[in-house]
Design an enzyme around this catalytic site. Structure first.
Site, PDB file in Angstrom:
ATOM      1  N   LYS A  11       0.588  -1.382   0.004  1.00 35.92           N
ATOM      2  CA  LYS A  11       0.192   0.434   0.185  1.00 35.92           C
ATOM      3  C   LYS A  11       1.111   1.064   0.251  1.00 35.92           C
ATOM      4  O   LYS A  11       3.055   1.496   0.214  1.00 35.92           O
ATOM      5  CB  LYS A  11      -1.111  -0.170   1.247  1.00 35.92           C
ATOM      6  CG  LYS A  11      -2.101  -1.320   0.961  1.00 35.92           C
ATOM      7  CD  LYS A  11      -2.427  -1.478   2.434  1.00 35.92           C
ATOM      8  CE  LYS A  11      -3.949  -2.191   2.737  1.00 35.92           C
ATOM      9  NZ  LYS A  11      -4.794  -2.449   3.700  1.00 35.92           N
ATOM     10  N   PHE A  59     -15.597   3.389   7.280  1.00 34.80           N
ATOM     11  CA  PHE A  59     -14.281   4.687   7.301  1.00 34.80           C
ATOM     12  C   PHE A  59     -13.891   4.165   5.749  1.00 34.80           C
ATOM     13  O   PHE A  59     -12.681   4.118   4.725  1.00 34.80           O
ATOM     14  CB  PHE A  59     -13.167   3.146   7.904  1.00 34.80           C
ATOM     15  CG  PHE A  59     -12.851   1.861   7.463  1.00 34.80           C
ATOM     16  CD1 PHE A  59     -12.632   1.813   6.197  1.00 34.80           C
ATOM     17  CD2 PHE A  59     -13.581   0.889   8.040  1.00 34.80           C
ATOM     18  CE1 PHE A  59     -12.382  -0.154   6.342  1.00 34.80           C
ATOM     19  CE2 PHE A  59     -13.783  -0.558   8.044  1.00 34.80           C
ATOM     20  CZ  PHE A  59     -13.251  -0.601   7.006  1.00 34.80           C
ATOM     21  N   ARG A  87      -1.291 -14.693   4.215  1.00 36.19           N
ATOM     22  CA  ARG A  87      -2.007 -13.764   5.754  1.00 36.19           C
ATOM     23  C   ARG A  87      -1.270 -14.089   6.651  1.00 36.19           C
ATOM     24  O   ARG A  87      -1.741 -12.719   7.841  1.00 36.19           O
ATOM     25  CB  ARG A  87      -3.595 -14.483   5.268  1.00 36.19           C
ATOM     26  CG  ARG A  87      -4.577 -14.092   4.156  1.00 36.19           C
ATOM     27  CD  ARG A  87      -4.914 -12.730   4.166  1.00 36.19           C
ATOM     28  NE  ARG A  87      -5.840 -12.200   5.367  1.00 36.19           N
ATOM     29  CZ  ARG A  87      -6.330 -10.789   5.037  1.00 36.19           C
ATOM     30  NH1 ARG A  87      -6.192  -9.966   4.167  1.00 36.19           N
ATOM     31  NH2 ARG A  87      -7.404 -10.368   5.623  1.00 36.19           N
ATOM     32  N   THR A  93      -4.919  -7.539  10.544  1.00 36.75           N
ATOM     33  CA  THR A  93      -5.572  -5.998   9.983  1.00 36.75           C
ATOM     34  C   THR A  93      -4.926  -5.059  11.043  1.00 36.75           C
ATOM     35  O   THR A  93      -4.522  -4.220  10.331  1.00 36.75           O
ATOM     36  CB  THR A  93      -6.866  -5.923   9.964  1.00 36.75           C
ATOM     37  OG1 THR A  93      -6.755  -7.029   9.516  1.00 36.75           O
ATOM     38  CG2 THR A  93      -7.772  -4.587   8.965  1.00 36.75           C
ATOM     39  N   ARG A 104       3.259  -6.942   9.032  1.00 39.47           N
ATOM     40  CA  ARG A 104       2.340  -5.926   9.214  1.00 39.47           C
ATOM     41  C   ARG A 104       2.700  -5.138  10.631  1.00 39.47           C
ATOM     42  O   ARG A 104       2.521  -3.857  11.235  1.00 39.47           O
ATOM     43  CB  ARG A 104       1.059  -5.687   9.476  1.00 39.47           C
ATOM     44  CG  ARG A 104       0.214  -5.464   8.458  1.00 39.47           C
ATOM     45  CD  ARG A 104      -1.352  -6.001   8.180  1.00 39.47           C
ATOM     46  NE  ARG A 104      -2.101  -6.145   7.112  1.00 39.47           N
ATOM     47  CZ  ARG A 104      -2.939  -6.328   6.939  1.00 39.47           C
ATOM     48  NH1 ARG A 104      -3.577  -7.545   7.277  1.00 39.47           N
ATOM     49  NH2 ARG A 104      -4.149  -6.122   5.116  1.00 39.47           N
ATOM     50  N   ASN A 114      -1.928   0.136   6.767  1.00 37.87           N
ATOM     51  CA  ASN A 114      -1.205  -1.086   7.255  1.00 37.87           C
ATOM     52  C   ASN A 114      -0.751  -1.886   6.168  1.00 37.87           C
ATOM     53  O   ASN A 114      -0.246  -3.437   6.669  1.00 37.87           O
ATOM     54  CB  ASN A 114      -2.589  -1.581   7.949  1.00 37.87           C
ATOM     55  CG  ASN A 114      -3.626  -2.962   7.490  1.00 37.87           C
ATOM     56  OD1 ASN A 114      -3.035  -2.197   5.795  1.00 37.87           O
ATOM     57  ND2 ASN A 114      -4.214  -3.336   7.512  1.00 37.87           N
ATOM     58  N   HIS A 117      -1.402  -4.903   1.534  1.00 40.01           N
ATOM     59  CA  HIS A 117      -2.962  -6.150   1.216  1.00 40.01           C
ATOM     60  C   HIS A 117      -3.081  -7.426   0.529  1.00 40.01           C
ATOM     61  O   HIS A 117      -1.971  -7.269  -0.120  1.00 40.01           O
ATOM     62  CB  HIS A 117      -3.554  -5.343   0.072  1.00 40.01           C
ATOM     63  CG  HIS A 117      -5.551  -5.890  -0.089  1.00 40.01           C
ATOM     64  ND1 HIS A 117      -6.111  -6.334   0.557  1.00 40.01           N
ATOM     65  CD2 HIS A 117      -4.973  -6.892  -0.962  1.00 40.01           C
ATOM     66  CE1 HIS A 117      -7.327  -6.856  -0.340  1.00 40.01           C
ATOM     67  NE2 HIS A 117      -6.539  -7.258  -1.306  1.00 40.01           N
TER      68      HIS A 117
HETATM   69  P1  ATP Z   1      -6.447  -6.219   3.230  1.00 38.41           P
HETATM   70  O1  ATP Z   1      -8.057  -6.107   2.541  1.00 38.41           O
HETATM   71  O2  ATP Z   1      -6.581  -4.878   2.950  1.00 38.41           O
HETATM   72  O3  ATP Z   1      -5.668  -7.101   3.096  1.00 38.41           O
HETATM   73  P2  ATP Z   1      -7.562  -6.803   5.541  1.00 38.41           P
HETATM   74  O4  ATP Z   1      -8.266  -8.267   5.129  1.00 38.41           O
HETATM   75  O5  ATP Z   1      -7.146  -7.461   6.849  1.00 38.41           O
HETATM   76  O6  ATP Z   1      -7.162  -5.661   4.904  1.00 38.41           O
HETATM   77  P3  ATP Z   1     -10.189  -5.562   5.413  1.00 38.41           P
HETATM   78  O7  ATP Z   1     -11.655  -5.547   6.617  1.00 38.41           O
HETATM   79  O8  ATP Z   1     -10.456  -5.968   5.091  1.00 38.41           O
HETATM   80  O9  ATP Z   1      -9.036  -6.238   6.684  1.00 38.41           O
HETATM   81  O10 ATP Z   1     -10.007  -3.988   5.306  1.00 38.41           O
HETATM   82  C1  ATP Z   1      -9.311  -3.424   4.447  1.00 38.41           C
HETATM   83  C2  ATP Z   1      -8.685  -2.635   4.899  1.00 38.41           C
HETATM   84  O11 ATP Z   1      -9.461  -1.413   5.571  1.00 38.41           O
HETATM   85  C3  ATP Z   1      -7.834  -2.580   6.067  1.00 38.41           C
HETATM   86  O12 ATP Z   1      -6.190  -3.210   5.435  1.00 38.41           O
HETATM   87  C4  ATP Z   1      -7.200  -1.407   6.337  1.00 38.41           C
HETATM   88  O13 ATP Z   1      -6.054  -1.094   5.794  1.00 38.41           O
HETATM   89  C5  ATP Z   1      -8.590  -0.484   6.348  1.00 38.41           C
HETATM   90  N1  ATP Z   1      -9.498  -0.593   7.578  1.00 38.41           N
HETATM   91  C6  ATP Z   1     -10.346  -1.823   8.454  1.00 38.41           C
HETATM   92  N2  ATP Z   1     -10.742  -1.379   9.521  1.00 38.41           N
HETATM   93  C7  ATP Z   1     -10.778   0.123   9.618  1.00 38.41           C
HETATM   94  C8  ATP Z   1     -11.001   0.543  10.431  1.00 38.41           C
HETATM   95  N3  ATP Z   1     -11.789   0.684  11.645  1.00 38.41           N
HETATM   96  N4  ATP Z   1     -11.166   2.485  10.079  1.00 38.41           N
HETATM   97  C9  ATP Z   1      -9.944   2.894   9.223  1.00 38.41           C
HETATM   98  N5  ATP Z   1      -9.322   1.654   8.334  1.00 38.41           N
HETATM   99  C10 ATP Z   1      -9.718   0.405   8.164  1.00 38.41           C
HETATM  100 MG    MG Z   2      -9.711  -7.595   3.458  1.00 34.58          MG
END
Ligand code: ATP
Ligand code: MG
Length: 142
Positions: A11, A59, A87, A93, A104, A114, A117
């Site tokens: 990212k 968000f 993962r 996350t 992370r 973070n 992705h």
């Molecule tokens: P990714 O999809 O980026 O691999 P993830 O699967 O671990 O991450 P998701 O729940 O899919 O997490 O969330 C997508 C992305 O949105 C997160 O990686 C983070 O950048 C952002 N995100 C998630 N939760 C929040 C939140 N509560 N506030 C702000 N940003 C968030």
């Molecule tokens: Mg995700």
């Protein structure tokens, strides 16, 4: 174990801090092969489409603005159990909850910023890989 392919995105915060090489090294050291790789500035429309799965979440707009603020590095990773393996390498996350030695835990700045992705299922991996790469860019015999 089945050979799988998954999508990684380093990212904007990771690319801005010159962490591309160190993150790609994690993948290779962990047994994943980088089959395709590109640095790319996402348009607003591409950012919205990539994160459309989150469009109902509070968000969403903030997330889209973050993902388009500067270039990302996308790659196709291949290996045994690649989706789950990737993962695990990424960690939770929220970096505060991520296990030691995960990407992370080591590099993420916040819940949003973070650093990486990764596709979260084989089905989403197929869609995400096809969002960024043509079959001819990674499906060949070596
Ligand atoms: P990714 O999809 O980026 O691999 P993830 O699967 O671990 O991450 P998701 O729940 O899919 O997490 O969330 C997508 C992305 O949105 C997160 O990686 C983070 O950048 C952002 N995100 C998630 N939760 C929040 C939140 N509560 N506030 C702000 N940003 C968030
Ligand atoms: Mg995700």
């Amino acid at each position: 174990m089945a050979i799988e392919r998954t999508l990684s995105m380093i990212k904007p915060d990771g690319v801005e801090r010159n962490l591309v090489g160190v993150i790609l090294s994690h993948y290779e050291a962990g047994g994943l092969r980088i089959k395709a790789l590109r640095r790319q500035q996402l348009s607003l429309a591409q950012g919205r489409a990539f994160y459309a799965v989150h469009k109902k979440r509070p968000f969403y707009e903030e997330l889209v603005n973050y993902i388009v603020r500067s270039p990302v590095v996308v790659s196709v990773l291949e290996g045994d159990n690649a989706v789950t393996k990737h993962r695990h390498m990424m960690g939770a996350t929220n970096p505060e909850e991520a296990a030691a030695d995960t990407i992370r835990k080591k590099y993420a700045q916040s819940l949003q910023e973070n650093t990486v992705h990764g596709s979260d299922s084989l089905e989403n991996a197929a869609w995400e890989v096809s969002f960024f790469f043509a079959l001819s860019e990674y499906d060949y015999f070596n």
